[in-house]
Motif scaffolding. Structure first.
Motif, PDB file in Angstrom:
ATOM      1  N   ASN A   1       0.633  -1.168   0.035  1.00 47.93           N
ATOM      2  CA  ASN A   1      -0.439  -0.025   0.255  1.00 47.93           C
ATOM      3  C   ASN A   1       1.009   1.417  -0.142  1.00 47.93           C
ATOM      4  N   CYS A   2       1.755   1.308  -0.211  1.00 46.39           N
ATOM      5  CA  CYS A   2       3.089   2.526  -0.464  1.00 46.39           C
ATOM      6  C   CYS A   2       3.074   2.991  -1.126  1.00 46.39           C
ATOM      7  N   ARG A   3       3.240   4.625  -1.786  1.00 48.94           N
ATOM      8  CA  ARG A   3       2.896   5.068  -2.947  1.00 48.94           C
ATOM      9  C   ARG A   3       3.288   4.559  -3.704  1.00 48.94           C
TER      10      ARG A   3
ATOM     11  N   THR B   1       8.688   1.248  -5.114  1.00 50.36           N
ATOM     12  CA  THR B   1      10.487   1.412  -4.945  1.00 50.36           C
ATOM     13  C   THR B   1      10.540   1.819  -3.101  1.00 50.36           C
ATOM     14  N   CYS B   2       9.732   2.230  -2.775  1.00 53.83           N
ATOM     15  CA  CYS B   2       9.562   2.566  -1.125  1.00 53.83           C
ATOM     16  C   CYS B   2      10.413   1.345  -0.280  1.00 53.83           C
ATOM     17  N   ILE B   3      11.139   1.979   0.613  1.00 58.71           N
ATOM     18  CA  ILE B   3      11.724   1.350   1.176  1.00 58.71           C
ATOM     19  C   ILE B   3      11.917   1.910   2.537  1.00 58.71           C
ATOM     20  N   HIS B   4      10.632   2.602   2.822  1.00 56.07           N
ATOM     21  CA  HIS B   4      10.173   2.620   4.385  1.00 56.07           C
ATOM     22  C   HIS B   4      10.663   3.877   4.928  1.00 56.07           C
ATOM     23  N   GLU B   5      11.468   4.471   4.228  1.00 56.91           N
ATOM     24  CA  GLU B   5      12.376   5.133   5.476  1.00 56.91           C
ATOM     25  C   GLU B   5      11.832   6.793   5.376  1.00 56.91           C
TER      26      GLU B   5
ATOM     27  N   CYS C   1       3.912   9.162   1.587  1.00 56.81           N
ATOM     28  CA  CYS C   1       3.242   8.089   1.746  1.00 56.81           C
ATOM     29  C   CYS C   1       3.451   6.607   1.953  1.00 56.81           C
ATOM     30  N   CYS C   2       3.691   6.668   3.373  1.00 57.74           N
ATOM     31  CA  CYS C   2       4.086   4.935   3.197  1.00 57.74           C
ATOM     32  C   CYS C   2       3.651   4.377   4.165  1.00 57.74           C
ATOM     33  N   SER C   3       3.263   2.972   3.593  1.00 60.39           N
ATOM     34  CA  SER C   3       2.370   2.214   4.787  1.00 60.39           C
ATOM     35  C   SER C   3       2.444   1.881   5.773  1.00 60.39           C
ATOM     36  N   VAL C   4       3.987   1.334   5.724  1.00 63.06           N
ATOM     37  CA  VAL C   4       4.985   1.161   6.269  1.00 63.06           C
ATOM     38  C   VAL C   4       5.266   1.812   7.771  1.00 63.06           C
ATOM     39  N   LYS C   5       5.550   2.756   7.488  1.00 64.24           N
ATOM     40  CA  LYS C   5       5.511   3.967   8.296  1.00 64.24           C
ATOM     41  C   LYS C   5       4.608   4.508   9.355  1.00 64.24           C
TER      42      LYS C   5
HETATM   43 ZN   LIG Z   1       7.248   2.779   2.665  1.00 61.64          ZN
END
Ligand SMILES: [Zn+2]
Ligand SMILES: Nc1nc2c(ncn2[C@@H]2O[C@H](COP(=O)(O)OP(=O)(O)O)[C@@H](O)[C@H]2O)c(=O)[nH]1
Ligand SMILES: [Mg+2]
Length: 293
Positions: free
Chosen positions: A245-247, A250-254, A258-262
């Protein structure tokens, strides 16, 4: 001539000790292996040819599932990652690092908190719950009271496992109590004595009476997390259900928007300490990368 399948459990100066259905047979490698530049290593599943069930030749090495460098051993299934809450105090970053290194080598982690006789139930349950919620096997044990030792031993049945964890957490003690027939040196003093002989010490798989093997030397002694920065996230299993669900794919959640992990961390759905350790590992990977370039 008898052809037997077996497992190399020890290697000394060109001799390989192969555990077969007919006992342990002392083998040499056939000349062919030297020509092909393949050297048998401890852990290998092999075919041997023997005339007398006493000595023989290795004639075939089966493909390895994995191969560790230090100690040099193949076909390891599990890493029993041992920590204690106190004496020594738990290092959660190192614990998370060890899990990543295990997964990178295709090895299943089993998390053990030993010395539960020394701490409160809430303290070890809090840690173990973090990991069992993610889906890892996690056990409270005490070498002193023998709590959890049987449960751990059942997990080692039919598998090849090594013990990993800081010095002093009780690895050798636990291995000793898994089976009374063998003895691994425990305690500070014996460790200091054995350090001098380190070069002559060999890697050995110790057969358990439930079909498992344990490695007598600790694994992951030098901890190098060797993975591309953008792939580290795949080794934190609890991110998986959120990262789709991250935008950005390639999101590494840093620092991405719009980072779903964060968001999951903020909502308490992902353990915050684990996430912070992930960020520390990212930084370490970046530093190592710069050093290499
Ligand atoms: Zn993310
Ligand atoms: N209180 C307590 N002490 C333990 C326990 N397990 C091991 N120890 C002690 O911790 C010390 C280190 O143990 P050792 O097995 O050598 O640790 P290793 O360095 O991880 O192999 C020894 O003095 C053990 O007797 C436990 O469950 N409870
Ligand atoms: Mg030890």
């Amino acid at each position: 001539m008898n052809i037997l399948k077996g497992r190399i459990i020890k290697g000394i100066a060109g001799f390989y000790y192969v555990k077969t259905g007919n006992g342990v047979i002392e083998c040499r490698a056939r000349g062919k292996f030297r020509i092909d530049n393949i050297k048998p290593i401890v852990g290998d599943i092999v075919d041997i040819a023997t005339l007398n069930n006493i000595d023989g030749y290795i004639i075939k090495i089966y493909p390895r599932k994995n191969e560790l460098a230090r100690p040099l051993v193949s076909n390891v299934d599990q890493a029993v990652i041992v920590f204690s809450i106190i004496n020594p105090k738990i290092n959660k970053l190192l614990l998370d690092k060890m899990i990543v290194v295990a997964l990178l080598n295709d090895i299943e982690p089993i998390i053990c908190i030993n010395k539960i006789d020394l701490c409160r139930r809430e303290d070890y349950e809090e840690i173990l719950n973090i990991y069992s919620r993610i889906g890892y096997r996690a056990f409270p044990i005490s070498y002193v009271t023998k709590a959890g030792i049987k449960e751990l031993k059942d997990e080692l049945s039919g598998k090849t496992s090594f013990f990993s964890g800081p010095s002093g957490v009780g690895k050798s003690s636990i291995i000793n109590s898994l089976q009374s027939e063998f003895s691994v040196q425990t305690g500070e003093l014996s460790e200091r004595i054995s350090r001098g002989k380190h070069t002559t010490r060999c890697v050995e798989l110790i057969p358990l009476n439930n079909g498992g093997f344990v490695l007598d030397t600790p694994g992951f002694t030098s901890l190098n997390v060797d993975v591309d920065i953008e792939n580290l996230k795949y080794y934190f299993a609890e991110f998986e259900q959120f990262q789709k669900n991250c935008r950005f794919s390639t999101c590494i959640h840093e620092n991405e928007p719009c980072c779903s992990v964060k968001k999951a961390v903020e909502e308490g759905l992902i353990n915050k300490d684990r996430y912070l350790n992930y960020l520390i590992l990212l930084k370490e990977l970046r530093k190592n990368q710069k050093r290499r370039n």
